[in-house]
Design an enzyme around this catalytic site. Structure first.
Site, PDB file in Angstrom:
ATOM      1  N   HIS A  99       0.817  -1.222   0.000  1.00 56.69           N
ATOM      2  CA  HIS A  99       0.000   0.000   0.000  1.00 56.69           C
ATOM      3  C   HIS A  99       0.846   1.265   0.000  1.00 56.69           C
ATOM      4  O   HIS A  99       0.361   2.345  -0.350  1.00 56.69           O
ATOM      5  CB  HIS A  99      -0.993  -0.007   1.167  1.00 56.69           C
ATOM      6  CG  HIS A  99      -0.416   0.289   2.510  1.00 56.69           C
ATOM      7  ND1 HIS A  99      -0.155  -0.693   3.440  1.00 56.69           N
ATOM      8  CD2 HIS A  99      -0.076   1.469   3.102  1.00 56.69           C
ATOM      9  CE1 HIS A  99       0.326  -0.129   4.539  1.00 56.69           C
ATOM     10  NE2 HIS A  99       0.381   1.179   4.358  1.00 56.69           N
ATOM     11  N   ASP A 152      -0.105  -7.727   1.747  1.00 57.61           N
ATOM     12  CA  ASP A 152       0.396  -6.351   1.689  1.00 57.61           C
ATOM     13  C   ASP A 152       1.924  -6.338   1.643  1.00 57.61           C
ATOM     14  O   ASP A 152       2.591  -6.058   2.636  1.00 57.61           O
ATOM     15  CB  ASP A 152      -0.128  -5.587   2.914  1.00 57.61           C
ATOM     16  CG  ASP A 152       0.092  -4.089   2.810  1.00 57.61           C
ATOM     17  OD1 ASP A 152       0.533  -3.623   1.750  1.00 57.61           O
ATOM     18  OD2 ASP A 152      -0.189  -3.394   3.805  1.00 57.61           O
ATOM     19  N   SER A 249       4.599   2.277   7.979  1.00 58.55           N
ATOM     20  CA  SER A 249       4.185   1.235   7.037  1.00 58.55           C
ATOM     21  C   SER A 249       5.359   0.623   6.299  1.00 58.55           C
ATOM     22  O   SER A 249       6.264   1.333   5.840  1.00 58.55           O
ATOM     23  CB  SER A 249       3.219   1.812   6.008  1.00 58.55           C
ATOM     24  OG  SER A 249       1.909   1.848   6.491  1.00 58.55           O
TER      25      SER A 249
END
Length: 293
Positions: A99, A152, A249
């Protein structure tokens, strides 16, 4: 609401065209107007701008496999253009969250980002220590589901080799590092408070691998998102207080000296009953493949 832990607004994005800036602003304003009111830390996360909660500063030179993803063209020169984290798993291979490389985060397709780099050994992002390595190619997991956050992961092929000391081994399926209660550490440069206070220096937080049953209770598939034990692993403390946050992230979760997860999503930062959710490395090793020199 399910919230990914990427960073979009703590650094100043420098768009290629003013039109792109205007479009991004309009999109953000419309989203804010249409979003239902949310209270507390979860509200602060709604614009995914979430270093490590309850952590401490570490020497980046001691953890060269913990890297920052950078694009000054998209995020400005402040903090070296950092917008996500990553982990070096081979001399010329790094991994991050899929992402992080979406149009939603970058503002353009990843192929249009000409200055995408990983930064290793730079504890203070306002300095110039360590090394910046250009990313030669990007492979986003074709099975990544942006709706559920399954799979992810993205693989970055580096333009030059790093020493073997910069590589962290990956924990395969059945590795004891995934067992509930195993001490683990998450690394990043993101928000340290859940209120947009980003760290210039690399930080780490000691957490514990949590039982899948606990994660399923925390994220049963309501508006807060659904935990999937086959593709995800979660970590934190039962009482909360230590966690990844916005800006972390794609950063590494390490247990028993091995990479077990990548920061993916969560609700709040360090909230009791809301552990951080990570991409389970053993579930995506076929995507990563065998890193080569």
């Amino acid at each position: 609401m399910r919230l990914m832990r990427c960073e979009r607004t703590s650094a100043v994005r420098v768009p290629e065209r003013w039109a792109a800036m205007l479009a991004a602003l309009v999109t953000a304003l419309v989203g804010a107007l249409l979003a239902p009111p949310v209270q507390g830390a979860a509200a602060q996360e709604r614009d995914p701008d979430r270093a490590v909660i309850g952590g401490y500063a570490v020497n980046a030179g001691d953890h060269p496999w913990a890297v920052a993803l950078s694009s000054r063209a998209r995020f400005g020169s402040e903090r070296s253009g950092q917008f996500c984290g990553g982990a070096v798993v081979g001399p010329r291979t790094a991994v991050t969250a899929a992402h992080c490389l979406t149009r939603e985060v970058l503002g353009v397709d990843v192929g249009q980002v000409r200055d995408l780099r990983i930064i290793t050994g730079r504890g203070d992002l306002t300095g110039n220590a360590g090394k910046e390595v250009a990313v030669r190619s990007v492979k986003v997991n074709p099975d990544f589901d942006a709706r559920t956050n399954k799979g992810d992961v993205a693989v970055l092929r580096l333009a030059e080799s790093l020493p073997s000391s910069s590589v962290v081994p990956m924990a395969g399926k059945g590795d004891p590092a995934y067992r509930s209660g195993t001490p683990a550490t998450v690394y990043g440069w993101g928000d340290t408070t859940g209120r947009g206070n980003y760290s210039n220096t690399l930080r780490a937080a000691r957490v514990g691998i949590m039982a899948d049953s606990s994660c399923e209770r925390a994220y049963p598939g309501t508006s807060n998102g659904k935990y999937d034990a086959a593709t995800m692993v979660c970590a934190g403390l039962e009482a909360g207080g230590r966690d990844a946050c916005q800006g972390d992230s794609g950063g590494p979760l390490v247990a028993r000296g091995k990479l077990v997860g990548l920061v993916s999503w969560g609700v709040g930062c360090g909230e009791r009953g809301r552990p951080g959710v990570y991409t389970r490395i053993s579930a995506v090793q076929s995507v990563i493949g065998t890193p080569r020199a």
